[in-house]
Design an enzyme around this catalytic site. Sequence first.
Site, short mmCIF file in Angstrom:
data_model
loop_
_atom_site.label_atom_id
_atom_site.label_comp_id
_atom_site.label_asym_id
_atom_site.label_seq_id
_atom_site.Cartn_x
_atom_site.Cartn_y
_atom_site.Cartn_z
N ARG A 147 -15.67 -10.75 3.21
CA ARG A 147 -14.81 -9.58 3.42
C ARG A 147 -15.25 -8.47 2.48
O ARG A 147 -15.72 -8.72 1.37
CB ARG A 147 -13.35 -9.93 3.13
N LYS A 195 -3.31 -2.47 16.83
CA LYS A 195 -3.75 -1.40 15.92
C LYS A 195 -4.73 -0.47 16.65
O LYS A 195 -4.69 0.74 16.46
CB LYS A 195 -4.39 -2.02 14.67
N ASN A 223 -9.72 -5.15 4.12
CA ASN A 223 -9.11 -6.08 3.15
C ASN A 223 -8.71 -5.45 1.82
O ASN A 223 -9.42 -5.56 0.82
CB ASN A 223 -10.05 -7.28 2.95
N ASP A 238 11.53 2.32 5.54
CA ASP A 238 11.05 0.93 5.55
C ASP A 238 12.19 0.05 6.04
O ASP A 238 13.35 0.30 5.72
CB ASP A 238 10.65 0.54 4.11
N ASP A 239 11.85 -0.99 6.81
CA ASP A 239 12.92 -1.90 7.28
C ASP A 239 13.10 -3.10 6.35
O ASP A 239 13.92 -3.98 6.63
CB ASP A 239 12.65 -2.36 8.72
N TYR A 260 -2.89 -8.51 16.83
CA TYR A 260 -2.75 -7.51 15.75
C TYR A 260 -3.83 -6.44 15.86
O TYR A 260 -3.54 -5.24 15.87
CB TYR A 260 -2.82 -8.24 14.41
N ILE A 264 0.84 -1.21 0.00
CA ILE A 264 0.00 0.00 0.00
C ILE A 264 0.87 1.25 0.00
O ILE A 264 0.64 2.19 -0.77
CB ILE A 264 -0.95 0.00 1.22
C1 UD1 Z 1 -6.69 -8.80 6.40
C2 UD1 Z 1 -5.32 -8.22 6.42
C3 UD1 Z 1 -5.09 -7.50 7.68
C4 UD1 Z 1 -6.17 -6.46 7.81
C5 UD1 Z 1 -7.53 -7.14 7.79
C6 UD1 Z 1 -8.67 -6.17 7.85
C7 UD1 Z 1 -3.75 -9.43 5.02
C8 UD1 Z 1 -2.70 -10.49 4.94
N1 UD1 Z 1 -4.32 -9.27 6.24
O1 UD1 Z 1 -6.85 -9.84 7.39
O2 UD1 Z 1 -3.82 -6.86 7.68
O3 UD1 Z 1 -6.02 -5.77 8.99
O4 UD1 Z 1 -7.64 -7.83 6.58
O5 UD1 Z 1 -8.66 -5.34 6.73
O6 UD1 Z 1 -4.06 -8.77 4.05
N2 UD1 Z 1 -8.23 -17.30 3.53
C9 UD1 Z 1 -8.43 -18.51 2.93
N3 UD1 Z 1 -7.41 -19.05 2.20
C10 UD1 Z 1 -6.20 -18.46 2.07
C11 UD1 Z 1 -5.99 -17.22 2.71
C12 UD1 Z 1 -7.03 -16.66 3.43
O7 UD1 Z 1 -9.52 -19.11 3.03
O8 UD1 Z 1 -5.32 -19.02 1.40
C13 UD1 Z 1 -9.33 -16.68 4.27
C14 UD1 Z 1 -9.00 -16.32 5.70
O9 UD1 Z 1 -9.19 -17.39 6.58
C15 UD1 Z 1 -9.99 -15.18 5.92
C16 UD1 Z 1 -10.10 -14.50 4.54
O10 UD1 Z 1 -9.64 -15.47 3.62
O11 UD1 Z 1 -11.26 -15.69 6.29
C17 UD1 Z 1 -9.27 -13.28 4.43
O12 UD1 Z 1 -7.98 -13.60 4.88
P1 UD1 Z 1 -6.75 -12.58 4.72
O13 UD1 Z 1 -6.65 -12.11 3.33
O14 UD1 Z 1 -5.57 -13.23 5.36
O15 UD1 Z 1 -7.25 -11.31 5.52
P2 UD1 Z 1 -7.77 -11.08 7.01
O16 UD1 Z 1 -7.42 -12.18 7.94
O17 UD1 Z 1 -9.21 -10.69 6.87
#
Ligand code: UD1
Length: 313
Positions: free
Chosen positions: A208, A144, A169, A32-33, A140, A13
């Site tokens: 989401r 935040k 998301n 940035d690290d 997390y 982002i």
């Molecule tokens: C994400 C963000 C987080 C942010 C939050 C709210 C990322 C990595 N994390 O968390 O920083 O604060 O939204 O905006 O972007 N899933 C699967 N299969 C996969 C990966 C994920 O089913 O291979 C599912 C997860 O279990 C979850 C959904 O997809 O239900 C979204 O997961 P993810 O993209 O990791 O985001 P959040 O956990 O919602």
Amino acid sequence: MTRVLVTGGAGFIGSHIADALLARGDEVIVADDLSSGHRENVPAGARFVEADLAEPETLTDAIAGCDGVIHCAARASVTTSIDDPVHSNRANLQASTRLLLAARDAGVRRLVYSSTSAVYGDEVEGEAHEALRERPVSPYGMNKLAAEHLFRMAPALYGVDTVCLRYFNVYGPRQDPSSPYSGVISLFVTAALEGRPPTIYGDGGQSRDFTFVGDVVRANLAALDAPVGGGAAVNIGGGRPTDLLALWAAICRACGVDNLQPDHGPARPGDIRHSRAAVARVAELLGWRAEVPLDAGLEATVAWYRAHPLAAP
Ligand code: UD1
């Protein structure tokens, strides 16, 4: 604003925000690290400082003369924060605290914080509205939220005006798909392009409010430029959630591939079931609303992953 520090500007982002600031003629410093960001993401026109924000020394130089700070640097994974909450504290809260003090010392006028919908937790019925009591369900989300409270107090206590943006998301070009904890759209698009089934954690009925990175960039510029920040926290999402089964189908369409049957794994601990932004407050305070529908955002995202196959795991 003329001179802006973007923390996390080598990340997904932050690098898009750095691009947009440069395009409108601002001077940009990226700190940035490189723990999850990539040096190649930093635009050529920006000055780059490799800095761990939790260690303040390098920051003093990077922030000098800045009017604005856009604070994107974070350890942005729910799952890794559960595995290592001490590291999450350091990267998400301690670093934000140090940055605020550096901003005060440098006379920064406006700081925009990248917060998250994860502050709401899992008890929300329907839309997540900013007036709800936040109940994060991961370290997390808790870190935040704690940083948000700090930035809410910052105008009164430290003379730094702030706005907190609760992202829902975010997805789009440059999102790194290389970890199992990467954003779900980056993982699903790379799976579809490689002809692999994705893994869905749980039944796929979780939803989401997916938000395109270009919309998030506009929100940051609006928050930087708004006449008053006042420590407000606002949602950055479109208010239109999609469940994971529908998401996979949309990604297969965008990639032009058959809808492969996904694999299913156990639900993730700390996973939120439904997440949907209330959109009225951000429209009122910043005049912002999401503009890019999911299909159009996926199209741009798929085009980027096709052009950058090395980004795939
Ligand atoms: C994400 C963000 C987080 C942010 C939050 C709210 C990322 C990595 N994390 O968390 O920083 O604060 O939204 O905006 O972007 N899933 C699967 N299969 C996969 C990966 C994920 O089913 O291979 C599912 C997860 O279990 C979850 C959904 O997809 O239900 C979204 O997961 P993810 O993209 O990791 O985001 P959040 O956990 O919602």
